[in-house]
Write a protein that holds these residues in place. Structure first.
Motif, PDB file in Angstrom:
ATOM      1  N   LEU A 158      52.569  31.372 -62.252  1.00 31.69           N
ATOM      2  CA  LEU A 158      51.088  31.444 -61.737  1.00 31.69           C
ATOM      3  C   LEU A 158      50.266  30.149 -62.215  1.00 31.69           C
ATOM      4  CD1 LEU A 158      50.587  35.132 -62.904  1.00 31.69           C
ATOM      5  CD2 LEU A 158      51.198  34.270 -60.535  1.00 31.69           C
ATOM      6  N   GLY A 159      51.143  29.002 -62.126  1.00 28.98           N
ATOM      7  CA  GLY A 159      50.101  27.656 -62.425  1.00 28.98           C
ATOM      8  C   GLY A 159      50.700  27.212 -63.685  1.00 28.98           C
ATOM      9  N   VAL A 211      63.189  21.551 -72.050  1.00 31.14           N
ATOM     10  CA  VAL A 211      64.248  22.433 -71.644  1.00 31.14           C
ATOM     11  C   VAL A 211      63.900  23.952 -71.305  1.00 31.14           C
ATOM     12  CG1 VAL A 211      66.142  20.873 -72.377  1.00 31.14           C
ATOM     13  CG2 VAL A 211      65.176  22.829 -73.838  1.00 31.14           C
ATOM     14  N   LYS A 212      62.808  24.003 -71.969  1.00 30.44           N
ATOM     15  CA  LYS A 212      62.380  25.590 -71.658  1.00 30.44           C
ATOM     16  C   LYS A 212      60.948  25.858 -71.820  1.00 30.44           C
ATOM     17  CE  LYS A 212      63.813  30.366 -71.493  1.00 30.44           C
ATOM     18  NZ  LYS A 212      64.829  31.249 -71.704  1.00 30.44           N
ATOM     19  N   ARG A 213      60.157  26.572 -71.304  1.00 31.74           N
ATOM     20  CA  ARG A 213      58.876  26.831 -71.522  1.00 31.74           C
ATOM     21  C   ARG A 213      58.865  28.482 -71.954  1.00 31.74           C
ATOM     22  NH1 ARG A 213      53.418  25.731 -68.204  1.00 31.74           N
ATOM     23  NH2 ARG A 213      52.057  27.108 -69.166  1.00 31.74           N
ATOM     24  N   TYR A 214      58.308  29.058 -73.069  1.00 33.88           N
ATOM     25  CA  TYR A 214      58.024  30.523 -73.254  1.00 33.88           C
ATOM     26  C   TYR A 214      56.640  30.761 -73.293  1.00 33.88           C
ATOM     27  CZ  TYR A 214      62.636  29.299 -75.358  1.00 33.88           C
ATOM     28  OH  TYR A 214      63.943  28.681 -75.383  1.00 33.88           O
ATOM     29  N   SER A 215      56.513  32.057 -72.715  1.00 36.51           N
ATOM     30  CA  SER A 215      55.022  32.736 -72.637  1.00 36.51           C
ATOM     31  C   SER A 215      54.755  33.043 -73.968  1.00 36.51           C
ATOM     32  CB  SER A 215      55.202  33.904 -71.823  1.00 36.51           C
ATOM     33  OG  SER A 215      55.587  34.886 -72.609  1.00 36.51           O
TER      34      SER A 215
END
Length: 165
Positions: free
Chosen positions: A125-126, A145-149
């Motif tokens: 969502l952006g 390598v990764k994004r976490y909420s």
């Protein structure tokens, strides 16, 4: 949180908050869009010193957590650097603290603009950081390598670490 014996350098950069322990990330001297890795950026630490993130390329083996305050989420981090540092010390914080920055908008710190623009740094969502506790896992090459909420518990991050340590 235990990460055991760590073999390679990994950085975890994120926006964190606990009563406002919101944290964000770094800045580049020149155009953020030309950066190749987080090592191209600089940030001001909690004591006001300019820090090249290149220093983390040669850091000791293992996980490094970099924390940068941000007051863009419900004004949870209104304090100055001394107040933030004192608050963090009360929780026994051992990770590197940086000065307060913005992570969204035109005046967002260049590193955050860069991380959010990376293929694995894009959010759902952006690309905007939605709330405190957003986290980015960065490998030893300085790549996202990764994004976490914000809702991802740090233990969710822990299960991904062995592949990068």
């Amino acid at each position: 949180m235990s990460f055991g014996c760590l073999v390679r350098r990994t950085l975890l950069c994120g926006v964190l908050s606990a009563r406002g322990l919101s944290r964000t990330m770094c800045a580049q001297e020149v155009d953020w869009e030309s950066a190749k890795s987080i090592y191209d950026f600089h940030a001001t630490d909690i004591d006001g010193h300019d820090v090249s993130l290149e220093k983390y390329r040669y850091a000791e083996k293992g996980l490094r957590i970099l924390a940068f305050p941000c007051n863009q989420f419900g004004k949870q981090e209104p304090g100055n650097s001394e107040e933030i540092k004192s608050f963090a010390a009360g929780y026994g914080v051992k990770f590197d603290l940086f000065s307060k920055i913005n992570v969204n908008g035109e005046d967002a710190h260049p590193l955050w603009k860069w991380m959010k623009n990376q293929p694995k740094g894009r959010g759902t969502l952006g690309n905007a950081i939605k709330w405190n506790f957003s986290k980015f896992l960065i490998n030893k090459e300085g790549q996202v390598v990764k994004r976490y909420s914000p809702m991802d518990d740090p233990f969710v991050v822990e299960k991904d670490l062995p592949a990068y340590l």
